[in-house]
Design a protein around this motif. Structure first.
Motif, PDB file in Angstrom:
ATOM      1  N   ALA A 289     -58.098  22.030 -55.444  1.00 40.29           N
ATOM      2  CA  ALA A 289     -58.467  22.250 -56.752  1.00 40.29           C
ATOM      3  C   ALA A 289     -56.915  22.298 -57.956  1.00 40.29           C
ATOM      4  O   ALA A 289     -57.391  22.000 -59.103  1.00 40.29           O
ATOM      5  N   GLU A 290     -55.929  22.938 -57.105  1.00 42.79           N
ATOM      6  CA  GLU A 290     -54.470  22.757 -58.716  1.00 42.79           C
ATOM      7  C   GLU A 290     -54.585  21.313 -59.256  1.00 42.79           C
ATOM      8  O   GLU A 290     -54.136  21.246 -59.861  1.00 42.79           O
ATOM      9  N   LYS A 291     -54.788  20.023 -58.131  1.00 43.75           N
ATOM     10  CA  LYS A 291     -54.150  18.759 -58.700  1.00 43.75           C
ATOM     11  C   LYS A 291     -55.511  17.717 -59.648  1.00 43.75           C
ATOM     12  O   LYS A 291     -55.861  16.968 -60.143  1.00 43.75           O
TER      13      LYS A 291
ATOM     14  N   GLU B 121     -58.823  11.041 -58.487  1.00 41.78           N
ATOM     15  CA  GLU B 121     -58.972  10.208 -57.223  1.00 41.78           C
ATOM     16  C   GLU B 121     -57.846  10.614 -56.502  1.00 41.78           C
ATOM     17  O   GLU B 121     -58.235  11.803 -55.395  1.00 41.78           O
ATOM     18  N   GLU B 122     -56.190  10.800 -56.542  1.00 40.64           N
ATOM     19  CA  GLU B 122     -55.303  10.756 -55.668  1.00 40.64           C
ATOM     20  C   GLU B 122     -55.697  12.593 -55.118  1.00 40.64           C
ATOM     21  O   GLU B 122     -55.423  12.737 -54.168  1.00 40.64           O
ATOM     22  N   GLY B 123     -56.034  13.603 -56.287  1.00 41.20           N
ATOM     23  CA  GLY B 123     -56.203  14.819 -56.503  1.00 41.20           C
ATOM     24  C   GLY B 123     -57.554  15.397 -55.690  1.00 41.20           C
ATOM     25  O   GLY B 123     -57.281  16.589 -54.557  1.00 41.20           O
ATOM     26  N   LEU B 124     -58.549  14.686 -55.823  1.00 39.21           N
ATOM     27  CA  LEU B 124     -59.438  14.485 -54.541  1.00 39.21           C
ATOM     28  C   LEU B 124     -59.798  14.276 -53.485  1.00 39.21           C
ATOM     29  O   LEU B 124     -60.089  14.729 -52.972  1.00 39.21           O
ATOM     30  N   GLY B 125     -58.661  13.132 -52.929  1.00 34.07           N
ATOM     31  CA  GLY B 125     -58.165  12.949 -51.678  1.00 34.07           C
ATOM     32  C   GLY B 125     -59.890  12.004 -51.601  1.00 34.07           C
ATOM     33  O   GLY B 125     -60.000  11.152 -50.433  1.00 34.07           O
ATOM     34  N   VAL B 126     -60.282  11.565 -52.938  1.00 35.38           N
ATOM     35  CA  VAL B 126     -61.258  10.099 -52.328  1.00 35.38           C
ATOM     36  C   VAL B 126     -61.018   9.407 -53.204  1.00 35.38           C
ATOM     37  O   VAL B 126     -60.926   9.437 -54.953  1.00 35.38           O
ATOM     38  N   ARG B 127     -62.222   7.777 -53.445  1.00 35.95           N
ATOM     39  CA  ARG B 127     -63.001   6.924 -53.924  1.00 35.95           C
ATOM     40  C   ARG B 127     -63.676   7.392 -55.328  1.00 35.95           C
ATOM     41  O   ARG B 127     -64.425   7.191 -55.236  1.00 35.95           O
TER      42      ARG B 127
END
Length: 302
Positions: free
Chosen positions: A3-5, A45-51
């Motif tokens: 969440a911080e990202k 997307e990187e912060g969420l870890g999904v595309r």
């Protein structure tokens, strides 16, 4: 998901790209460089870890994860904007991008004239207006407020009345000189009636009660503006809003036809919102301006 990202700038790029259809269009809406928009989306997307999106050179499409994230993205941005407005209200009025939609006739006749004044009073405000006679899904398109006339079809949306849309029967002087003017409601059966495509009846008030009258004519048009143009050109009678017809009645291009026993039914004008949350300042100032302008139109027509 970290969440911080989650950067709200990236969320804004994602939401704008989803509604505008491309990253370049999203960048133009936000006033940033296309490369900056691309970087912000990639960081999100990187912060969420999904595309969230599949990209091509000209467009984007949402992945399954993007579809699932879309309503939450909208909620995050609305909450952030509402929070800023509460703790740090702008001395220069409302700010941000106001997305609104309305049919073309009321957009041109009523909304456009008040937009300049609204922008002058709110220097930080920007407006993106979609004028169409097609019913727009305001939730999926990211529209803040829709102006609609008549009965509302979607009960899941939130709406507030802005005023009454008074309508009148009109024709051109040329049509009336050729065919005469109807005096009573039953006389309409002998006239060409111009209506939107698919319309078979006009609604009238007769002695305090509503009555649907079947109409016929040789011209139907897909838009209200087209109905208006056909009426001015002499193709027949039309039921028009006062704010749509008043200027041409004053100039002599149209004549108001008053029946002895009936008058066209007035319709309600609504502001429709996608959420029950407190109205953002940018929406509130527009709705207030619309309500004031419609009241002026009603007094001018009285």
């Amino acid at each position: 998901m970290d969440a911080e990202k989650i950067d709200l700038g990236g969320v804004a790029v994602f939401l704008n790209a989803a509604t505008a259809g491309s990253l370049s269009a999203a960048a133009r809406r936000m006033g940033i460089a296309p490369m900056a928009a691309t970087r912000r989306l990639a960081a999100l997307e990187e912060g969420l870890g999904v595309r969230l999106m599949q990209r091509t050179t000209r467009s984007v499409s949402l992945t399954a994860e993007g579809q699932a994230f879309l309503p939450f993205a909208s909620t995050m941005l609305e909450a952030a904007e509402a929070g800023r407005a509460v703790i740090s209200p702008s001395k220069d009025g409302a700010a941000g991008l106001l997305r609104l939609t309305a049919c073309g006739s009321i957009g041109r006749a009523v909304i456009m004239p008040l937009i300049t004044t609204l922008l002058d009073k709110n220097p930080g405000l920007r407006v993106d207006m979609l004028l169409t006679d097609t019913l727009v899904d305001i939730v999926s398109t990211g529209v803040d407020v829709a102006i609609r006339i008549g009965e509302l079809r979607d009960s899941n949306l939130v709406a507030t009345s802005l005023g009454v849309n008074r309508r009148i029967l009109c024709a051109s002087p040329q049509y009336l000189s050729r065919h005469g003017s109807p005096r009573r409601l039953d006389d309409l059966a002998g006239h060409d009636c111009i209506a939107p495509t698919g319309t078979l009846h006009w609604q009238f008030n007769v002695g305090g009660e509503e009555r649907a009258v079947r109409i016929s004519g040789r011209v139907t048009v897909s838009s209200i503006d087209g109905v208006f143009d056909a009426c001015v050109a002499g193709a027949g009678l039309a039921v028009l809003s006062t704010w749509h017809a008043d200027a041409d009645i004053a100039s002599g291009k149209l004549v108001q036809v008053e029946l002895e026993d009936a008058s066209p039914r007035s319709l309600e004008i609504w502001a429709v919102y996608p959420t029950k949350r407190q109205l953002l300042p940018k929406v509130r100032v527009f709705v207030d301006a619309m309500r004031e302008r419609l009241a002026e139109c009603a007094s001018e027509a009285a």
